[in-house]
Scaffold this active site. Structure first.
Site, PDB file in Angstrom:
ATOM      1  CE  LYS A 197      -2.044  -1.614   3.664  1.00 27.98           C
ATOM      2  NZ  LYS A 197      -2.917  -1.833   4.826  1.00 27.98           N
ATOM      3  CG  ASP A 205      -6.438  -4.414   8.051  1.00 33.02           C
ATOM      4  OD1 ASP A 205      -5.980  -5.520   7.692  1.00 33.02           O
ATOM      5  OD2 ASP A 205      -6.525  -3.435   7.274  1.00 33.02           O
TER       6      ASP A 205
HETATM    7  C1  GLC Z   1      -2.759  -4.888   2.369  1.00 36.88           C
HETATM    8  C2  GLC Z   1      -1.967  -5.542   3.504  1.00 36.88           C
HETATM    9  C3  GLC Z   1      -2.863  -6.434   4.328  1.00 36.88           C
HETATM   10  C4  GLC Z   1      -4.068  -5.647   4.814  1.00 36.88           C
HETATM   11  C5  GLC Z   1      -4.795  -5.001   3.641  1.00 36.88           C
HETATM   12  C6  GLC Z   1      -5.980  -4.148   4.069  1.00 36.88           C
HETATM   13  O1  GLC Z   1      -3.197  -5.873   1.511  1.00 36.88           O
HETATM   14  O2  GLC Z   1      -0.895  -6.285   2.953  1.00 36.88           O
HETATM   15  O3  GLC Z   1      -2.154  -6.941   5.444  1.00 36.88           O
HETATM   16  O4  GLC Z   1      -4.954  -6.485   5.499  1.00 36.88           O
HETATM   17  O5  GLC Z   1      -3.888  -4.194   2.909  1.00 36.88           O
HETATM   18  O6  GLC Z   1      -5.590  -3.084   4.885  1.00 36.88           O
END
Ligand code: GLC
Length: 448
Positions: free
Chosen positions: A152, A188
């Site tokens: 991200k 999360d």
């Molecule tokens: C990205 C992260 C993952 C997280 C997701 C949503 O994919 O790698 O760990 O759950 O974003 O925030």
């Protein structure tokens, strides 16, 4: 004269339709994505293929049989979306032994402010802390795990390959003014699932469609080959956003997707997430708009400097554009803020572009979730699987039609499953606090 103009405008829309038809996915395409996702999930779970699998299926050490929980105050930190949050959660006994969770205090702020805000409250009190860390972590236990790689658009150095809880403990110690005991770290998706579980004990899946996109679910321990033991279930963080890294999505990727990927901080990675996540969707729209300008189908063939600038078209604009009523006022306002002078047809075309991109995202995401849920039904050998999915994230919550399209397609792809979707409220914070309460209890029982 008017007639001629109207004909020209509808001809223009038709040409645009043709360009946008590339975004359309057929049911058979979605099934293909779903099966490939299931195959990668399977490879991720197996010791033999785990290393090479694109979907990592990371064990979380969150188990299906919690031994009760501590009651009291818990602090939770949440890092991984657009904000950094701190929250104080009170966990207490409710009726029939169920836990009641009250949020006593919450803050959405930059860390410095948040920290001073809680300083007085916490003096002389060692608070257990749960950490929601929304990146791929290879756990060794609930409170220990290394960051595999950032996603991200995060890129802080010195974190990849290190124990994240250790880094957090060191940082807390360096400050010297807080007594905190980091007892659990969760993704999360996991925090979301746990927070919804208290409302609905059928909640065994957690999903985020926000800046990024990911899901977790309760897998049979016997299939979690990376962890010893066969009893019960363990929550697995799929990290499905990484799907596509071995070419599984190649035939569906469009020129815009390739540009988004090439100009990102992690080219070749998180390709599935780059189709769905809020970090990327707006940028896909911007690239399509530029293509249409190039083809002389939009804004009289001229783009503004702002529209030509990477990252300017935020995903939240899509939500605003797609929720516009027929008067096109919101669309017009957004486009004029881009220093453009759109005609009515231009506004309609921009909306069509947003709809194509967000519909594809919802459908792609459905294929992933259907893959997870069908797998759960098969491994539990149930004729009908009744299951609840806890969901969070800005795209899911704020976009006017993502949710509905997503639900419809998931249901279409999961015959024999009865799925309830619930939105989590403050799931990241509450979920981390709840799991910390369980972790504290376990630590006490083991005499730590
Ligand atoms: C990205 C992260 C993952 C997280 C997701 C949503 O994919 O790698 O760990 O759950 O974003 O925030």
């Amino acid at each position: 004269m008017l007639d001629h103009r109207a004909r020209m405008e509808s001809g223009r829309k038709e040409k645009v339709e043709r360009i946008l038809s590339e975004f359309r996915l057929k049911e058979e395409d979605l099934k293909k994505v779903m099966y490939r996702m299931q195959k990668e999930m399977d490879r991720g779970l197996k010791l033999e293929t785990h290393e090479e699998a694109s979907v990592k299926m990371l064990p979380t050490y969150v188990r299906s049989t919690p031994e009760g929980s501590e009651v009291g105050d818990f602090l939770s930190l949440d890092l991984g979306g657009t904000n950094f949050r701190v929250m104080l959660v009170k966990v207490g006994e409710g009726e029939e032994g169920q836990w009641k969770v009250k949020t006593k205090h919450q803050m959405y702020s930059i860390p410095e402010d948040a920290m001073t805000g809680t300083a007085e409250m916490m003096k002389h009190k060692k608070l257990p802390l749960g950490f929601t860390f929304s990146f791929p972590v290879r756990h060794e236990d609930i409170d220990k795990g290394i960051l595999l790689n950032w996603t991200k658009g995060f890129k802080a150095s010195g974190a990849e390959g290190n124990n994240v809880v250790g880094l957090l403990r060191d940082a807390i110690k360096r400050r010297g003014d807080f007594e905190m005991d980091v007892v659990a770290m969760v993704n999360d998706t996991v925090a979301t699932m746990i927070s919804c579980y208290y409302e609905d004990h059928r909640c065994e899946v957690g999903m985020i469609v926000g800046t990024g996109c990911n899901a977790c679910y309760m897998e049979e321990m016997q299939n979690v080959e990376l962890v010893e033991g066969d009893e019960g279930r363990m929550c697995v963080n799929t990290e499905w956003g990484a799907f596509g890294a071995s070419g599984e999505l190649d035939e569906f990727l469009l020129e815009y997707d390739r540009v988004v990927d090439e100009t990102s901080l992690n080219p070749g990675q998180q390709l599935y997430e780059k189709i769905i996540g809020g970090k990327y969707m707006g940028e896909i729209v911007r690239l399509v708009l530029l293509k249409l300008v190039d083809e002389n189908l939009l804004f009289n063939g001229e783009a503004s400097e702002k529209l030509k600038t990477r990252g300017t078209f935020e995903t939240r604009f899509m939500s605003q554009i797609e929720s516009d009523s027929d008067d096109r006022k919101q669309i017009y306002n957004i486009l004029t803020a881009f220093e453009l002078l759109p005609s009515g047809t231009d506004c309609d075309i921009v909306r069509m572009v947003c709809e194509s991109v967000s519909t594809r995202a919802a459908q792609m995401c459905s294929a992933g979730l259907a893959g997870v849920i069908n797998r759960m039904r098969e491994s539990r050998s149930q004729e009908t699987l009744k299951i609840t999915v806890g969901v969070d994230g800005s795209v899911y919550k704020l976009h006017p039609s993502f949710k509905d399209r997503f639900h419809a397609t998931v249901r279409q792809l999961t015959p024999g499953c009865d799925i309830t979707f619930i939105q989590s409220e403050e799931g990241s914070g509450r979920g981390a606090a709840l799991i910390s309460a369980v972790a504290c209890k376990m630590a006490c029982m083991m005499g730590q």
